[in-house]
Scaffold this active site. Sequence first.
Site, PDB file in Angstrom:
ATOM      1  N   ARG A   1      71.649 -15.072  37.776  1.00  0.00           N
ATOM      2  CA  ARG A   1      71.011 -14.402  38.908  1.00  0.00           C
ATOM      3  C   ARG A   1      69.505 -14.446  38.778  1.00  0.00           C
ATOM      4  O   ARG A   1      68.958 -14.286  37.668  1.00  0.00           O
ATOM      5  CB  ARG A   1      71.456 -12.928  38.992  1.00  0.00           C
ATOM      6  CG  ARG A   1      72.945 -12.700  38.900  1.00  0.00           C
ATOM      7  CD  ARG A   1      73.704 -13.367  40.027  1.00  0.00           C
ATOM      8  NE  ARG A   1      73.320 -12.889  41.331  1.00  0.00           N
ATOM      9  CZ  ARG A   1      73.831 -11.816  41.938  1.00  0.00           C
ATOM     10  NH1 ARG A   1      74.742 -11.096  41.329  1.00  0.00           N
ATOM     11  NH2 ARG A   1      73.433 -11.467  43.132  1.00  0.00           N
TER      12      ARG A   1
ATOM     13  N   PRO B   1      74.575  -6.999  50.933  1.00  0.00           N
ATOM     14  CA  PRO B   1      74.304  -5.562  50.915  1.00  0.00           C
ATOM     15  C   PRO B   1      74.662  -4.927  49.580  1.00  0.00           C
ATOM     16  O   PRO B   1      75.653  -5.297  48.953  1.00  0.00           O
ATOM     17  CB  PRO B   1      75.228  -5.018  52.007  1.00  0.00           C
ATOM     18  CG  PRO B   1      75.811  -6.182  52.700  1.00  0.00           C
ATOM     19  CD  PRO B   1      75.723  -7.322  51.769  1.00  0.00           C
ATOM     20  N   GLU B   2      73.856  -3.985  49.174  1.00  0.00           N
ATOM     21  CA  GLU B   2      74.162  -3.168  48.009  1.00  0.00           C
ATOM     22  C   GLU B   2      74.508  -1.779  48.530  1.00  0.00           C
ATOM     23  O   GLU B   2      74.601  -1.587  49.734  1.00  0.00           O
ATOM     24  CB  GLU B   2      72.959  -3.178  47.050  1.00  0.00           C
ATOM     25  CG  GLU B   2      72.559  -4.610  46.686  1.00  0.00           C
ATOM     26  CD  GLU B   2      71.376  -4.731  45.747  1.00  0.00           C
ATOM     27  OE1 GLU B   2      71.203  -3.859  44.892  1.00  0.00           O
ATOM     28  OE2 GLU B   2      70.626  -5.703  45.886  1.00  0.00           O
TER      29      GLU B   2
ATOM     30  N   LYS C   1      80.362  -0.675  47.343  1.00  0.00           N
ATOM     31  CA  LYS C   1      80.024  -1.657  48.380  1.00  0.00           C
ATOM     32  C   LYS C   1      81.212  -1.990  49.265  1.00  0.00           C
ATOM     33  O   LYS C   1      81.118  -2.869  50.134  1.00  0.00           O
ATOM     34  CB  LYS C   1      79.469  -2.923  47.717  1.00  0.00           C
ATOM     35  CG  LYS C   1      78.254  -2.659  46.816  1.00  0.00           C
ATOM     36  CD  LYS C   1      77.824  -3.921  46.075  1.00  0.00           C
ATOM     37  CE  LYS C   1      76.867  -3.575  44.944  1.00  0.00           C
ATOM     38  NZ  LYS C   1      76.566  -4.756  44.101  1.00  0.00           N
TER      39      LYS C   1
END
Length: 276
Positions: free
Chosen positions: A266, A2-3, A59
């Site tokens: 990433r 989740p962001e 977050k």
Amino acid sequence: MPELPEVTTVSRRLDSLIAGRRVVSVDVVTPKLVKGVSPQILANRLEGLVFKRVYNIGKFMVWEFEDTPLLLLSHMRMDGRYHLATRPEPDSYIANTRLIFELEDGGRLTYIDTRGFGTFELREGESELLATPPISLLAKTPDAISPPEFLARLARSKRPIKTLLLDQQCILGLGNIYADETLFAAKFLPNRPASSLSRGEVLAILGEAARILKEACELGGSSVHSFYVLNEEIGGYQGRLKVYARNNKPCLTCGKLIKKIRLGGRGTHLCLTCQR
DNA sequence: CATGGGTCCTGAGTGC
DNA sequence: TGCACTCAGGACCCAT
């Protein structure tokens, strides 16, 4: 996983669903998720407390309880999600369950996390929460950040702009999805050295980041792989994604194929035509 | 201090 | 079908 928009959505839903409900027991299924104190101590200190409020700082999730300054600080990392059951069946085990709150009214709040990267820890009060890492180190969200400070930070770094957008001590809330979406919207290549960006370009990035996070929050976040808001609900921003998870699909602006590269370890999605 | 790379861990997807 | 390999939305830790 989740962001910011996802964590905000989960926190709000949890807040509305569990406020006023009493915890009768805490089962730490995976002890290593608990930081700072032993799992037994964390469980003992939470047992008997009544949930008061759940909110998020970036977050991280912050859990308040009635009649005590004690706080629970948690993070879902990549795969964390919550499931709330009203009357759980005896054999209703969910794979990769890591922590369980049994509620006085018979409900059960389960934390599920495939890889088990999530964390839970205690804080003795708000002042300690704000004055100690990790919270004390966090930057502000794009809508609240000080442009001069952000500009100064970027100006002294040759690292790729995307890498800095992922750094929560530089700017708060973006993760891999929204960093890619922000740079596409602002039309800059992710590997642009941060210090090569002009003041106007940096302000454009801030504007797009703020806009995208706001829209995603309003739509309940994204769901790309295995994201669940709570009890299997799907975030509404997924259909808005323009580059993330669209490798080899046509750019929605120019029609050229979206590329996927590796940047700072990433996966990174971009359009070589639209972004400079 | 800034930076780059490794690490935590399970499961889905891919190619042979 | 099986196997080996890569990759996954995050952040911390450790050399350099």
